[in-house]
Design a protein around this motif. Structure first.
Motif, PDB file in Angstrom:
ATOM      1  N   THR A   1       0.840  -1.201   0.000  1.00  0.00           N
ATOM      2  CA  THR A   1       0.000   0.000   0.000  1.00  0.00           C
ATOM      3  C   THR A   1       0.871   1.246   0.000  1.00  0.00           C
ATOM      4  O   THR A   1       1.994   1.240   0.528  1.00  0.00           O
ATOM      5  CB  THR A   1      -0.933   0.040   1.224  1.00  0.00           C
ATOM      6  OG1 THR A   1      -0.142   0.104   2.422  1.00  0.00           O
ATOM      7  CG2 THR A   1      -1.834  -1.183   1.274  1.00  0.00           C
ATOM      8  N   PHE A   2       0.321   2.313  -0.588  1.00  0.00           N
ATOM      9  CA  PHE A   2       1.015   3.602  -0.622  1.00  0.00           C
ATOM     10  C   PHE A   2       0.007   4.704  -0.329  1.00  0.00           C
ATOM     11  O   PHE A   2      -1.120   4.666  -0.817  1.00  0.00           O
ATOM     12  CB  PHE A   2       1.665   3.848  -1.982  1.00  0.00           C
ATOM     13  CG  PHE A   2       2.701   2.829  -2.369  1.00  0.00           C
ATOM     14  CD1 PHE A   2       4.011   2.955  -1.933  1.00  0.00           C
ATOM     15  CD2 PHE A   2       2.355   1.737  -3.156  1.00  0.00           C
ATOM     16  CE1 PHE A   2       4.957   2.008  -2.284  1.00  0.00           C
ATOM     17  CE2 PHE A   2       3.302   0.798  -3.516  1.00  0.00           C
ATOM     18  CZ  PHE A   2       4.605   0.925  -3.074  1.00  0.00           C
ATOM     19  N   GLY A   3       0.442   5.673   0.454  1.00  0.00           N
ATOM     20  CA  GLY A   3      -0.416   6.799   0.791  1.00  0.00           C
ATOM     21  C   GLY A   3      -0.332   7.940  -0.192  1.00  0.00           C
ATOM     22  O   GLY A   3      -0.900   9.012   0.031  1.00  0.00           O
ATOM     23  N   ASN A   4       0.389   7.735  -1.312  1.00  0.00           N
ATOM     24  CA  ASN A   4       0.443   8.721  -2.390  1.00  0.00           C
ATOM     25  C   ASN A   4       0.708   8.000  -3.703  1.00  0.00           C
ATOM     26  O   ASN A   4       1.185   6.865  -3.720  1.00  0.00           O
ATOM     27  CB  ASN A   4       1.512   9.786  -2.123  1.00  0.00           C
ATOM     28  CG  ASN A   4       2.914   9.212  -2.157  1.00  0.00           C
ATOM     29  OD1 ASN A   4       3.490   9.002  -3.226  1.00  0.00           O
ATOM     30  ND2 ASN A   4       3.476   8.919  -0.987  1.00  0.00           N
ATOM     31  N   TYR A   5       0.383   8.665  -4.785  1.00  0.00           N
ATOM     32  CA  TYR A   5       0.473   8.036  -6.100  1.00  0.00           C
ATOM     33  C   TYR A   5       1.901   7.970  -6.630  1.00  0.00           C
ATOM     34  O   TYR A   5       2.267   7.042  -7.353  1.00  0.00           O
ATOM     35  CB  TYR A   5      -0.409   8.796  -7.099  1.00  0.00           C
ATOM     36  CG  TYR A   5      -1.883   8.789  -6.767  1.00  0.00           C
ATOM     37  CD1 TYR A   5      -2.458   7.751  -6.046  1.00  0.00           C
ATOM     38  CD2 TYR A   5      -2.708   9.835  -7.184  1.00  0.00           C
ATOM     39  CE1 TYR A   5      -3.814   7.745  -5.746  1.00  0.00           C
ATOM     40  CE2 TYR A   5      -4.072   9.837  -6.897  1.00  0.00           C
ATOM     41  CZ  TYR A   5      -4.616   8.797  -6.176  1.00  0.00           C
ATOM     42  OH  TYR A   5      -5.960   8.794  -5.892  1.00  0.00           O
ATOM     43  N   HIS A   6       2.718   8.931  -6.265  1.00  0.00           N
ATOM     44  CA  HIS A   6       4.088   8.973  -6.783  1.00  0.00           C
ATOM     45  C   HIS A   6       4.856   7.696  -6.440  1.00  0.00           C
ATOM     46  O   HIS A   6       5.540   7.125  -7.293  1.00  0.00           O
ATOM     47  CB  HIS A   6       4.846  10.176  -6.203  1.00  0.00           C
ATOM     48  CG  HIS A   6       4.290  11.504  -6.573  1.00  0.00           C
ATOM     49  ND1 HIS A   6       4.514  12.090  -7.798  1.00  0.00           N
ATOM     50  CD2 HIS A   6       3.506  12.372  -5.876  1.00  0.00           C
ATOM     51  CE1 HIS A   6       3.904  13.262  -7.846  1.00  0.00           C
ATOM     52  NE2 HIS A   6       3.283  13.458  -6.695  1.00  0.00           N
ATOM     53  N   ASP A   7       4.752   7.242  -5.200  1.00  0.00           N
ATOM     54  CA  ASP A   7       5.542   6.100  -4.758  1.00  0.00           C
ATOM     55  C   ASP A   7       5.129   4.815  -5.463  1.00  0.00           C
ATOM     56  O   ASP A   7       5.973   3.958  -5.755  1.00  0.00           O
ATOM     57  CB  ASP A   7       5.420   5.921  -3.242  1.00  0.00           C
ATOM     58  CG  ASP A   7       6.147   7.015  -2.463  1.00  0.00           C
ATOM     59  OD1 ASP A   7       6.955   7.744  -3.088  1.00  0.00           O
ATOM     60  OD2 ASP A   7       5.903   7.156  -1.249  1.00  0.00           O
ATOM     61  N   LEU A   8       3.850   4.667  -5.757  1.00  0.00           N
ATOM     62  CA  LEU A   8       3.419   3.464  -6.484  1.00  0.00           C
ATOM     63  C   LEU A   8       3.993   3.461  -7.897  1.00  0.00           C
ATOM     64  O   LEU A   8       4.508   2.435  -8.366  1.00  0.00           O
ATOM     65  CB  LEU A   8       1.897   3.394  -6.542  1.00  0.00           C
ATOM     66  CG  LEU A   8       1.319   2.167  -7.262  1.00  0.00           C
ATOM     67  CD1 LEU A   8       0.061   1.662  -6.569  1.00  0.00           C
ATOM     68  CD2 LEU A   8       0.991   2.468  -8.737  1.00  0.00           C
ATOM     69  N   ILE A   9       3.909   4.587  -8.579  1.00  0.00           N
ATOM     70  CA  ILE A   9       4.410   4.661  -9.954  1.00  0.00           C
ATOM     71  C   ILE A   9       5.900   4.368 -10.016  1.00  0.00           C
ATOM     72  O   ILE A   9       6.379   3.707 -10.948  1.00  0.00           O
ATOM     73  CB  ILE A   9       4.106   6.053 -10.549  1.00  0.00           C
ATOM     74  CG1 ILE A   9       2.591   6.198 -10.789  1.00  0.00           C
ATOM     75  CG2 ILE A   9       4.866   6.278 -11.853  1.00  0.00           C
ATOM     76  CD1 ILE A   9       2.167   7.593 -11.223  1.00  0.00           C
ATOM     77  N   ARG A  10       6.636   4.789  -9.022  1.00  0.00           N
ATOM     78  CA  ARG A  10       8.095   4.614  -9.028  1.00  0.00           C
ATOM     79  C   ARG A  10       8.538   3.269  -8.462  1.00  0.00           C
ATOM     80  O   ARG A  10       9.728   2.937  -8.530  1.00  0.00           O
ATOM     81  CB  ARG A  10       8.737   5.740  -8.219  1.00  0.00           C
ATOM     82  CG  ARG A  10       8.543   7.115  -8.848  1.00  0.00           C
ATOM     83  CD  ARG A  10       9.021   8.203  -7.928  1.00  0.00           C
ATOM     84  NE  ARG A  10       8.786   9.532  -8.496  1.00  0.00           N
ATOM     85  CZ  ARG A  10       8.518  10.610  -7.786  1.00  0.00           C
ATOM     86  NH1 ARG A  10       8.435  10.530  -6.456  1.00  0.00           N
ATOM     87  NH2 ARG A  10       8.315  11.776  -8.364  1.00  0.00           N
ATOM     88  N   ASN A  11       7.622   2.494  -7.926  1.00  0.00           N
ATOM     89  CA  ASN A  11       8.008   1.228  -7.307  1.00  0.00           C
ATOM     90  C   ASN A  11       8.475   0.224  -8.360  1.00  0.00           C
ATOM     91  O   ASN A  11       7.760  -0.045  -9.329  1.00  0.00           O
ATOM     92  CB  ASN A  11       6.821   0.656  -6.525  1.00  0.00           C
ATOM     93  CG  ASN A  11       7.235  -0.552  -5.693  1.00  0.00           C
ATOM     94  OD1 ASN A  11       7.265  -1.663  -6.183  1.00  0.00           O
ATOM     95  ND2 ASN A  11       7.549  -0.296  -4.431  1.00  0.00           N
ATOM     96  N   PRO A  12       9.665  -0.347  -8.204  1.00  0.00           N
ATOM     97  CA  PRO A  12      10.206  -1.248  -9.230  1.00  0.00           C
ATOM     98  C   PRO A  12       9.467  -2.578  -9.337  1.00  0.00           C
ATOM     99  O   PRO A  12       9.616  -3.287 -10.337  1.00  0.00           O
ATOM    100  CB  PRO A  12      11.657  -1.462  -8.774  1.00  0.00           C
ATOM    101  CG  PRO A  12      11.629  -1.200  -7.296  1.00  0.00           C
ATOM    102  CD  PRO A  12      10.612  -0.122  -7.099  1.00  0.00           C
ATOM    103  N   ASP A  13       8.677  -2.935  -8.328  1.00  0.00           N
ATOM    104  CA  ASP A  13       7.947  -4.200  -8.380  1.00  0.00           C
ATOM    105  C   ASP A  13       6.680  -4.114  -9.225  1.00  0.00           C
ATOM    106  O   ASP A  13       6.084  -5.139  -9.554  1.00  0.00           O
ATOM    107  CB  ASP A  13       7.568  -4.657  -6.967  1.00  0.00           C
ATOM    108  CG  ASP A  13       8.790  -5.031  -6.138  1.00  0.00           C
ATOM    109  OD1 ASP A  13       9.800  -5.451  -6.731  1.00  0.00           O
ATOM    110  OD2 ASP A  13       8.723  -4.922  -4.906  1.00  0.00           O
ATOM    111  N   VAL A  14       6.263  -2.907  -9.562  1.00  0.00           N
ATOM    112  CA  VAL A  14       5.046  -2.705 -10.348  1.00  0.00           C
ATOM    113  C   VAL A  14       5.384  -2.752 -11.836  1.00  0.00           C
ATOM    114  O   VAL A  14       6.182  -1.954 -12.326  1.00  0.00           O
ATOM    115  CB  VAL A  14       4.377  -1.364  -9.989  1.00  0.00           C
ATOM    116  CG1 VAL A  14       3.229  -1.065 -10.954  1.00  0.00           C
ATOM    117  CG2 VAL A  14       3.865  -1.389  -8.550  1.00  0.00           C
ATOM    118  N   ASP A  15       4.772  -3.706 -12.559  1.00  0.00           N
ATOM    119  CA  ASP A  15       4.992  -3.827 -14.001  1.00  0.00           C
ATOM    120  C   ASP A  15       4.077  -2.906 -14.793  1.00  0.00           C
ATOM    121  O   ASP A  15       4.479  -2.339 -15.811  1.00  0.00           O
ATOM    122  CB  ASP A  15       4.727  -5.267 -14.460  1.00  0.00           C
ATOM    123  CG  ASP A  15       5.707  -6.270 -13.893  1.00  0.00           C
ATOM    124  OD1 ASP A  15       6.890  -5.911 -13.734  1.00  0.00           O
ATOM    125  OD2 ASP A  15       5.298  -7.402 -13.612  1.00  0.00           O
TER     126      ASP A  15
END
Length: 250
Positions: A95-109
């Motif tokens: 989980t992320f409390g902001n959108y920036h961190d999800l987009i930058r997460n290397p585990d997200v394809d």
């Protein structure tokens, strides 16, 4: 000849049709050698990041659980608590409390953007710049210039970009394209589309009444408008006439 296209969407079929869409997307993304982020293991499911924890994202994730090629591994919301609540409901590990961190997460394809429409442009652009294959809910943006900019940016960055217009993935729509292309029914000169459902439970706060997001026209109206493009793929728009009634300021 006249064609009357009577179009019904049944809520009970939402998960089934979304799962068809996700399955088709998974095939297209795995087959794209340009997406180096997806080259890790073609036998592993695509790892999706869900940007926004609203109702449409919930429907999309429910469908995702029906598709072996897809796995929701992260969700981001405007608050950490809302993201956690969504994750608990849908068995999502990150989980992320902001959108920036999800987009930058290397585990997200792949990033799925399910925010309200007036935020689509901003987050789609950031996702493309981060090199993430991106599926953004319809409408992609609220104006043609912004949409063209995103398409050109995706081409420039060699990043997969798709508007989540789920009805285009219906088998019936694929068949209709074939019929039209084959000239089986002769030349088409007229298209009429009808879409109606009760809005008794859609209060003033519902997304279809949000003027900054295009209101009911951009949320629902495009389902009918797309039939013109389907029937006349090479046609050019000449005039637009509209009538309607105002409710909740829209």
């Amino acid at each position: 000849r006249n064609i009357r296209l009577l179009f019904f969407i049944l809520n009970s079929f939402t998960a089934i049709v979304f799962s068809m869409t996700i399955s088709r997307l998974s095939t297209r993304l795995f087959s794209s050698t340009a997406q180096s982020a997806l080259a890790r293991n073609a036998n592993s499911p695509l790892r999706w990041g869900i940007l926004s924890a609203g109702r449409i994202s919930s429907d999309y994730v429910k469908a995702m659980h029906l598709v072996p090629e897809a796995e929701p591994i992260a969700v981001a919301a405007r608050s950490a608590s809302k993201a956690q609540e969504f994750a608990d409901s849908h068995n999502i590990p990150k989980t992320f409390g902001n959108y920036h961190d999800l987009i930058r997460n290397p585990d997200v394809d792949v990033v799925y953007i399910g925010t309200i429409a007036d935020h689509h442009y901003e987050w789609t652009r950031e996702s493309i710049l981060a090199g993430k294959p991106t599926v953004v809910e319809k409408p992609m943006t609220l104006c043609a210039d912004d949409t063209k900019e995103l398409i050109n940016l995706a081409k420039e960055k060699n990043v997969f970009l798709m508007e989540g217009m789920w009805t285009r993935c219906f088998p019936a729509m694929q068949k209709l394209r074939q019929i039209i292309a084959s000239n089986e029914i002769g030349p088409i000169v007229y298209v009429q589309g009808d879409f109606g459902y009760s809005m008794a439970n859609n209060g003033p706060e519902d997304r279809i009444w949000l003027p900054d997001s295009g209101g009911v026209t951009m949320d629902i109206g495009m389902y009918i408008a797309q039939f013109g493009r389907l029937a006349f793929p090479d046609g050019k728009l000449k005039d637009v006439f509209a009538t309607g009634t105002v409710k909740n300021g829209v």
